[in-house]
Scaffold this motif. Structure first.
Motif: not given
Length: 310
Positions: A183-187, A207-210, A232-233
């Protein structure tokens, strides 16, 4: 007694690999027979590619190891008939090719090269891009290819964050792991490079969340594996502007069907699985070294963890 080595791959590869493997085995001082056919109970090593047709290893009672020509082993790692060591392909030619491809597309995004190439509207806009030190690139997957790529990007002074499932340390790279680390990396990932293996644990990593964690307008580069992305996401994220652009080299179905929406999407670049490939010259060196090790009673290199799948 000679070492019997079965070459099980596409027939077209035999005339390419046979002289390279033979020379390497001779240089290693081995007495060997290298062929495309043997009685199964006479085989010591299999030089393997999934498209060679060999699926059942149970008759190979003398087998010491299976040495894959491919970096990806998802199609064989869970084969219950394979009970001997399995080594995947890790060669410097493959690593160099992947590094060159990723660095090129990272710089393409970083420098805004697409806009200069495609938009020739007569408007003079002298806006220089930021320096690499001001750009965050996140590399997901810090195996051999991911590490080489992260090091190359760091050498260009990008701010590189690397993420892996387990802790890693790479000079010049901020290494994170685990769910919170992802989460930290993707943000922070203005450009996200996907180099994870294809396993049940990595499917739909994006995916949709990440995808929603990325800075708005982030770029995605995927030369790793098609199933890492929920297609799709990603298309939804591209349509909303959450993801600014994606360069995709690998897909769930290959060749990518002509009707797939990626082909026509204005914010997707499709490349036909060309980011890197096994180079016969360097791959043969890796195979011969592992056979030499096996015959000398030394540990094999690049062994697959069958539980992890890579």
């Amino acid at each position: 007694m000679p070492v019997n080595i079965l070459f099980s791959a596409r027939p077209a590869l035999w005339p390419v690999y046979e002289p390279l493997l033979s020379q390497g085995l001779r240089d290693a001082g081995l007495d060997f027979v290298l062929a495309t056919e043997f009685e199964p109970d006479q085989v010591d090593y299999v030089v393997y590619a999934p498209n060679g047709g060999l699926l059942d290893f149970s008759p190979y009672t003398r087998l010491k190891a299976v040495l894959s020509l491919w970096a990806g082993v998802e199609s064989i790692a869970d084969n219950e008939t394979l009970t001997v060591p399995l080594a995947r392909m890790v060669d410097h030619g493959l690593s160099q090719g992947m590094t060159e491809w990723v660095v090129a597309h990272t710089l393409r995004y970083h420098l805004g090269m697409d806009e200069h190439i495609t938009v020739q509207d007569g408007v003079w806009t002298p806006e220089a891009p930021p320096l690499a030190t001001e750009r965050c690139v996140c590399v997901l997957g810090l195996g051999i290819l991911g590490q080489a790529t992260a090091e190359a990007l760091a050498a260009l002074n990008f701010r590189v964050i690397g993420w892996s499932r387990t802790p890693k340390q790479i000079a010049g790279v901020t290494c994170l792991h685990g769910i919170d680390g992802l989460k930290t990396a993707l943000s922070q990932a203005e450009i996200a490079v996907l180099l994870l293996p294809d396993t049940p644990a990595t499917e739909n990593t994006m995916n949709t969340e990440t995808l929603a964690l990325l800075p708005k307008g982030a770029r995605i580069i995927n030369p790793g594996r098609g199933p890492l992305i929920d297609d799709d996401a990603l298309l939804q994220a591209l349509n909303s502007g959450q993801v600014g652009h994606a360069t995709l080299d690998v897909f769930r179905v290959e060749p990518l069907p002509p009707e797939h929406p990626y082909w026509a999407h204005p914010n997707v670049t499709v490349t036909p699985h060309i980011a890197s490939e096994t180079r016969p010259v360097t791959a043969a060196q890796v195979i011969c070294e592992n056979i030499r090790r096996g015959e000398a009673g030394e540990p094999f290199v690049h062994l697959v963890d069958r539980q992890l799948g890579y």
